[in-house]
Design an enzyme around this catalytic site. Structure first.
Site, short mmCIF file in Angstrom:
data_model
loop_
_atom_site.label_atom_id
_atom_site.label_comp_id
_atom_site.label_asym_id
_atom_site.label_seq_id
_atom_site.Cartn_x
_atom_site.Cartn_y
_atom_site.Cartn_z
N ASP A 1 -5.45 -1.08 3.55
CA ASP A 1 -4.33 -1.55 4.35
C ASP A 1 -3.96 -2.94 3.85
O ASP A 1 -4.83 -3.81 3.69
CB ASP A 1 -4.72 -1.60 5.83
CG ASP A 1 -3.58 -2.06 6.72
OD1 ASP A 1 -2.41 -1.77 6.40
OD2 ASP A 1 -3.86 -2.72 7.75
N THR A 2 -2.69 -3.16 3.58
CA THR A 2 -2.21 -4.48 3.18
C THR A 2 -1.31 -5.03 4.28
O THR A 2 -0.72 -4.27 5.05
CB THR A 2 -1.42 -4.43 1.85
OG1 THR A 2 -0.25 -3.60 2.02
CG2 THR A 2 -2.27 -3.87 0.73
N ARG B 1 3.76 11.48 4.62
CA ARG B 1 3.57 10.78 3.35
C ARG B 1 2.37 11.37 2.63
O ARG B 1 1.39 11.78 3.26
CB ARG B 1 3.35 9.28 3.58
CG ARG B 1 4.51 8.57 4.23
CD ARG B 1 4.18 7.10 4.50
NE ARG B 1 3.06 6.95 5.42
CZ ARG B 1 2.64 5.79 5.90
NH1 ARG B 1 3.23 4.66 5.53
NH2 ARG B 1 1.62 5.74 6.74
N GLU C 1 1.86 -6.37 6.36
CA GLU C 1 3.22 -5.83 6.39
C GLU C 1 4.24 -6.82 5.81
O GLU C 1 4.03 -8.04 5.81
CB GLU C 1 3.63 -5.49 7.82
CG GLU C 1 2.73 -4.47 8.51
CD GLU C 1 2.87 -3.09 7.94
OE1 GLU C 1 3.84 -2.84 7.18
OE2 GLU C 1 2.02 -2.23 8.24
N ARG D 1 1.16 6.99 0.48
CA ARG D 1 0.36 5.98 1.20
C ARG D 1 -1.02 5.96 0.54
O ARG D 1 -1.70 6.97 0.46
CB ARG D 1 0.26 6.35 2.68
CG ARG D 1 -0.55 5.36 3.52
CD ARG D 1 0.09 4.00 3.56
NE ARG D 1 -0.52 3.12 4.56
CZ ARG D 1 -1.68 2.48 4.39
NH1 ARG D 1 -2.36 2.62 3.28
NH2 ARG D 1 -2.14 1.71 5.37
N ASP E 1 0.80 -1.22 0.00
CA ASP E 1 0.00 0.00 0.00
C ASP E 1 0.84 1.28 0.00
O ASP E 1 0.32 2.36 0.25
CB ASP E 1 -0.95 0.01 1.20
CG ASP E 1 -0.21 -0.25 2.52
OD1 ASP E 1 0.99 0.05 2.60
OD2 ASP E 1 -0.83 -0.77 3.46
#
Length: 281
Positions: free
Chosen positions: A90-91, A137, A93, A85, A71
């Site tokens: 959300d992917t 970001r 980690e 971002r 992501d």
């Protein structure tokens, strides 16, 4: 007089019949036009549409520096290298200092990397809220050759909808629907029950489903009457996850193939009597 009157009546009838024909044409023409116009609407009514489908909002072309995670990417934006971002997803980690590598993280990272590196055109679209997060970001929707990367990740079951902070919520309804479809298909992060939750990812659920986190504590909770071998006709898998929850899976369960059985059952009734429950939907 009778002949004159007869002639006049015949003339009038001919005139009326001649005028009546053109009067039908517009009505017929309007009906055909209405059918042509409403036909696409009928087709579109069968598909899910969103208020954001035809916004045609401006996008900013950027140059890719590198793909960081599922992501997150790095780009050249306004002459500077910036991390981006992706909004609303959300992917798992892959290099988190505390969380390490999470299940399906490498797959998500690889998928995003392929999309952005092979794209001839990379673009950013900003929402109406803040353009940066607390880590400075950029927050944006990322497009690779016109296709939004967030949508692709959700369709593949490699991301969950998350970090919903108004007013940066332009596509949240569409994202929710894409996530629901992937979850119903039990693909990617949704192939393991309870792995992807509202508060993040739970690797222990993945480990429990695959049987890679067997511990003495878990083993001690398995009933002593557990058969050592699968009996003929008994194809319901009983699994005890890392939280000690007893869950059974029938062959119809989307998690069946991934589940490491700790006990076989011949019927759902038998599984329930042993203290197991059906998987959550």
């Amino acid at each position: 007089m009778n002949k004159r009157m007869l002639t006049a009546m015949l003339t009038a009838l001919l005139l009326l019949s001649g005028c009546s024909q053109p009067l039908m044409s517009p009505a017929t023409s309007n009906q055909d036009t209405a059918t042509t116009v409403t036909s696409p609407d009928k087709t579109n009514s069968k598909q899910t549409t969103y208020p954001t489908d035809d916004l045609n909002l401006p996008r900013v072309p950027v140059e890719l520096v590198k793909s960081i995670d599922g992501d997150t990417i790095s780009v050249m934006f306004e002459g500077k290298k910036e991390n981006v971002r992706m909004l609303l997803i959300d992917t798992p980690e892959t290099s988190h200092p505390k969380l390490g590598v999470q299940p399906f993280g490498p797959e998500a990272k690889s998928y995003t990397k392929e999309l952005v590196e092979q794209a001839k055109k990379l673009e950013l679209e900003f929402d109406i809220g803040p353009n940066r997060d607390k880590y400075s970001r950029l927050l944006a929707y990322v497009y690779a050759d016109g296709k939004m990367v967030q949508e692709s990740l959700l369709e593949q079951g490699l991301a969950r909808v998350a970090y919903i902070y108004p007013p940066n919520t332009r596509y949240v309804d569409k994202f929710d629907d894409l996530q629901r479809i992937s979850r119903n298909k039990a693909i990617g992060i949704w192939s393991v029950e309870n792995y992807a939750q509202e508060d993040g990812f739970h690797p222990e659920e993945h480990e429990g489903a695959t049987g890679s986190n067997s511990t003495s504590t878990t083993a001690s909770k398995v009933p002593t009457e557990k058969p050592q071998k699968q009996q003929q006709g008994c194809n319901i898998k009983g699994n005890i996850n890392s939280k000690g929850e007893k869950i059974y899976h029938t062959p119809d369960s989307p998690y069946y193939e991934r589940t490491k059985q700790e006990q076989w059952f011949c019927s759902e009734k038998e599984a329930v009597q042993a203290g197991f429950r059906a998987p959550l939907k």
